[in-house]
Every structure is written in structure tokens, then in C-alpha cells.
Write a protein that holds these residues in place. Structure first.
Motif, mmCIF file in Angstrom:
data_model
loop_
_atom_site.group_PDB
_atom_site.id
_atom_site.type_symbol
_atom_site.label_atom_id
_atom_site.label_comp_id
_atom_site.label_asym_id
_atom_site.label_seq_id
_atom_site.Cartn_x
_atom_site.Cartn_y
_atom_site.Cartn_z
ATOM 1 N N MET A 30 25.037 44.488 51.201
ATOM 2 C CA MET A 30 25.477 43.219 50.627
ATOM 3 C C MET A 30 24.354 42.539 49.855
ATOM 4 N N LEU A 31 23.126 42.628 50.365
ATOM 5 C CA LEU A 31 22.003 42.053 49.631
ATOM 6 C C LEU A 31 21.795 42.783 48.307
ATOM 7 N N ALA A 32 22.006 44.098 48.285
ATOM 8 C CA ALA A 32 21.899 44.844 47.030
ATOM 9 C C ALA A 32 22.968 44.386 46.046
ATOM 10 N N ALA A 33 24.193 44.185 46.544
ATOM 11 C CA ALA A 33 25.276 43.732 45.679
ATOM 12 C C ALA A 33 25.011 42.329 45.137
ATOM 13 N N LEU A 34 24.258 41.527 45.880
ATOM 14 C CA LEU A 34 23.988 40.147 45.465
ATOM 15 C C LEU A 34 23.114 40.089 44.207
ATOM 16 N N GLU A 35 22.259 41.088 44.028
ATOM 17 C CA GLU A 35 21.404 41.194 42.829
ATOM 18 C C GLU A 35 20.623 39.909 42.566
ATOM 19 N N VAL A 36 19.827 39.510 43.547
ATOM 20 C CA VAL A 36 19.030 38.300 43.368
ATOM 21 C C VAL A 36 17.848 38.578 42.451
ATOM 22 N N CYS A 96 28.889 26.674 42.090
ATOM 23 C CA CYS A 96 28.135 27.724 41.379
ATOM 24 C C CYS A 96 28.054 27.439 39.887
ATOM 25 N N ARG A 97 26.998 27.954 39.284
ATOM 26 C CA ARG A 97 26.921 27.968 37.833
ATOM 27 C C ARG A 97 27.830 29.069 37.290
ATOM 28 N N PRO A 98 28.365 28.919 36.069
ATOM 29 C CA PRO A 98 29.080 30.042 35.449
ATOM 30 C C PRO A 98 28.174 31.267 35.381
ATOM 31 N N GLY A 99 28.721 32.416 35.716
ATOM 32 C CA GLY A 99 27.930 33.641 35.754
ATOM 33 C C GLY A 99 27.334 33.935 37.117
ATOM 34 N N ALA A 100 27.440 32.991 38.045
ATOM 35 C CA ALA A 100 26.919 33.203 39.391
ATOM 36 C C ALA A 100 27.719 34.298 40.091
ATOM 37 N N VAL A 101 27.112 34.903 41.097
ATOM 38 C CA VAL A 101 27.729 35.992 41.851
ATOM 39 C C VAL A 101 28.014 35.528 43.279
ATOM 40 N N ILE A 102 29.215 35.845 43.750
ATOM 41 C CA ILE A 102 29.613 35.570 45.129
ATOM 42 C C ILE A 102 29.897 36.907 45.801
ATOM 43 N N VAL A 103 29.224 37.172 46.913
ATOM 44 C CA VAL A 103 29.446 38.396 47.690
ATOM 45 C C VAL A 103 29.983 37.988 49.052
ATOM 46 N N ALA A 104 31.190 38.450 49.366
ATOM 47 C CA ALA A 104 31.833 38.010 50.603
ATOM 48 C C ALA A 104 32.817 39.056 51.106
#
Length: 382
Positions: free
Chosen positions: A109-115, A205-213
Motif C-alpha cells: 500500500m505504501l508503494a501504491a501511495l507513491e509519496v 485533497c488537492r486535485p491530482g492527489a492519490v487515495i489508497v484504501a
């Protein structure tokens, strides 16, 4: 062997397993080694079983240190609380209510978050604090807000985070509300599952933000979705892999049992028929997900008997309709079905299963979730 030696050996062993299965990526190596899991695991845990949704017996650090260290550095989830804290001691309760997630799931999940440096992250579900510590190490504590609904769980996590040297914005409250004072966010990650993505997560969230859930329909089945927030206030994205998380407390369902649907003893006013579709075919996690995405407001219950047979009950959430399908050992080719109410639930579920089967039984990664600006959720095959 000293605690330090056990920690180092366990950490190296687990790292090798996570690298081998692809979940621990190079950009998370430093955080993994700086934030050992054992610092965020309580003295008594219930290690997960192989299927990921059952727990073994309690393991106590005080009573069996070797078993505790093995559990901490195994790639399994560790239940840390039962029944919202009502069950205490080493007794297994009725419903697991907090855990340290399976390390493979944590790092996938942290990989998918792409921080990236400078990202501001909202974490829903502090739990033991391990995930919050990993994010704090990677991004800096000032860039993380973590929300936990359970006050006792939160207090323990906050102490662990402080001892490890991290000080994110730590909030005790309903994760469904997010945390407006530290918004807007570039990333949101939830360590609990939802049936509906809360509007607050998207709005903060800002536009373009990523949500992983983790997301799962009423019927069952669940997978982690990676959504991108769109300019119009909606969000859209693919499911990335299967999951099995505890539900966000605000979205827990209190489901009536089968007797609540009957005005008189079964089969009551039910209409009998037969089907060639075995109820056993409906138990696959991906099948349940596909069914749930096409049949809203329906959930299953299983009534098992001593001879190995069982009855699959289907209920609607409006408590207007029900159906049963009986399964018995012995290789039968037809199964008895009984249905009652304005919805023919077995017919709906069977049609959804056949739709999924005819398309080659697609996995989670073939599905896309769209959350419209008005909050409607739509799951589609790619």
C-alpha cells in the motif's frame, strides 16, 4: 540470544521475504530499517492464520518471548485488540478491532501511495503506529496527520511514536471526517476498509492527489483501490490487489439474522426452484467482489450443519427479501433454492456470478472505481 540480536535477525529475515515478493521497494528500505516493527507491537498479540482472516492463539512476550519475536517478524497480521477493547487479557474475543497489518500489505500500500518529498499525508487508522512511523521517517513528522477512532489504541500508538522519535499530528476522532485543520493533502491512506469513500477524504485533497484504501461492497470481497482526485471533485482509479481489513468504524453494519426475514417458519412464503450453480462457487473472494459490485444492498450468511452441509442465505439490507440455497456433500449437480420478497436475490446473485464467469473470472486489478462529485460509487470492468 539478546533482544537486539532477535530484532536484527528477524528484521533481516522479514526484509528478505518482502523484497522477494516485491512489496518492499528500494525507496522504502531506509524507513524499514529505521523503524523496526517490534517497537510498535504490544506484548500480547494474536497472529493471523494462512487465509488472512482468522487468528491463532494469543502469543505473550512475557510468557513465550521466542514465539512473540517469531510472530512479530513473520509476514502475518497481528490482532492487537478485540471487541473495541471490551475483551481483555489473553482471551480471543468475538470481533477483531485493531491490528498490526501484514507487512506485505503495509509496504504494497505504501508503494501504491507513491509519496514524494514535501507531500502532506492523511492516514486513517493509526493502529499500533508502525505505518505512521514509516511515513514520518520518509516524509518528516510535520507532513503526516494520523487519525485513530479508539482512544486507548491511539494513546498507546502515540507513546510508541514518541519513544521512536516521531511526532506527527495525531488525532483521536472519526476517520471518516478526515482532518480539515491540516488539509489540503497530497495523499490519503486508510488502514481500514470502506464501503463508500468518505466525501471528506476527497474534499480535503488537492486535485491530482492519490487515495489508497481497502474498498469492499456490501456483499463481500475486498481490494485496495488507488484513486486519483479529479478537478470536478470526484475520484477514479483501479484496484491494485486483494485485501481483508477491518471496516471503518463509522461504516460498520449491524446485520439482522435470517430469522428477522421470516414471518413464519422457513420456507414461509418462499418460492422453490433449482439451480445448477453450486453455492460453493460464490465463496471465492474475487467472485464475491464482482457480485457485490453488480448487486447492491445484498449480503450473505452461511448456516452450517454437523454433516458438512450448509445453507447459504441471501438478505437485502432493506429487510424485504431473502433467498436460500442448500449445499450438501456428494457431488450434486442441482441445488434447491427458495426465494421470497420483491427482489429475487438468488436470481440477481446468480446473474452477477455468470456475468463474471463469462468474462473469464477477472481479478480485482481489472476493475475500476469511480466516485462521482455527488458521492455515487460505480465499479466497472476495464
Amino acid at each position: 540470544m539478546t533482544a537486539r540480536q532477535r530484532a536484527e535477525a528477524g528484521r533481516d529475515r522479514l526484509a528478505s521475504a518482502l523484497i522477494a515478493n516485491g512489496s518492499l521497494q528500494p525507496d522504502w528500505f531506509a524507513a524499514y530499517h529505521a523503524v523496526p516493527r517490534h517497537l510498535f507491537v504490544p506484548d500480547t498479540v494474536w497472529p493471523g492464520m494462512a487465509d488472512g482472516v482468522r487468528q491463532g492463539h494469543a502469543v505473550s512476550r512475557r510468557e513465550d518471548a521466542d514465539a512473540w519475536w517469531r510472530a512479530v517478524y513473520a509476514d502475518v497480521p497481528l490482532t492487537t485488540q478485540w471487541d473495541d477493547g471490551a475483551s481483555t487479557g489473553n482471551t480471543r474475543g468475538t470481533m477483531p478491532s485493531s491490528s498490526s497489518s501484514m507487512p506485505t500489505m503495509v509496504f504494497s500500500m505504501l508503494a501504491a501511495l507513491e509519496v514524494a518529498p514535501g507531500h502532506r499525508v492523511l492516514e486513517i487508522g493509526t493502529g499500533t503506529g508502525w505505518n505512521a512511523a514509516l511515513l514520518s521517517h520518509r516524509l518528516g513528522s510535520a507532513n503526516l496527520t494520523t487519525v485513530e477512532v479508539d482512544a486507548s489504541t491511539a494513546a498507546d500508538a502515540h507513546r510508541r511514536l514518541a519513544r521512536a522519535g516521531y511526532a506527527p499530528t495525531a488525532v483521536v476522532g472519526d476517520g471518516a471526517a478526515g482532518h480539515q485543520p491540516t488539509a489540503p493533502f497530497d495523499r490519503v491512506i486508510a488502514t481500514c476498509s470502506v464501503r463508500r469513500v468518505p466525501r471528506a477524504w476527497i474534499e480535503q485533497c488537492r486535485p491530482g492527489a492519490v487515495i489508497v484504501a481497502p474498498w469492499g461492497p456490501e456483499y463481500g470481497g475486498e481490494a485496495v483501490v488507488k484513486l486519483t482526485v479529479e478537478q470536478d471533485g470526484g475520484a477514479r482509479g483501479r484496484f491494485v490487489h486483494s485485501s481483508a481489513f477491518m471496516r471503518l468504524r463509522a461504516q460498520r453494519a449491524t446485520r439482522p439474522n435470517s430469522r428477522a426475514y421470516l414471518s413464519e417458519p422457513w420456507p414461509a412464503d418462499g418460492v422453490r426452484s433449482t439451480t445448477t450453480l453450486s453455492p460453493d462457487e460464490l465463496g471465492d473472494w474475487a467472485a464475491m467482489f464482482a457480485i457485490g459490485s453488480r448487486v447492491p444492498g445484498v449480503f450473505p450468511l452461511t448456516e452450517r450443519y454437523g454433516d458438512g452441509s450448509y445453507t447459504l442465505w441471501l438478505h437485502d439490507t432493506a429487510v424485504t427479501s431473502w433467498a436460500t440455497a442448500d449445499w450438501e456433500p456428494g457431488g450434486r449437480e442441482e441445488f434447491e433454492v427458495v426465494q421470497s420478497g420483491p427482489r429475487r436475490l438468488w436470481d440477481e446473485v446468480e446473474a452477477a456470478w455468470r456475468w463474471w464467469n463469462e468474462r473469464g473470472r477477472p481479478g480485482f486489478e481489472r476493475f475500476v472505481l469511480r466516485v462521482s462529485p455527488d458521492g455515487a460509487h460505480t465499479v466497472q470492468l476495464d
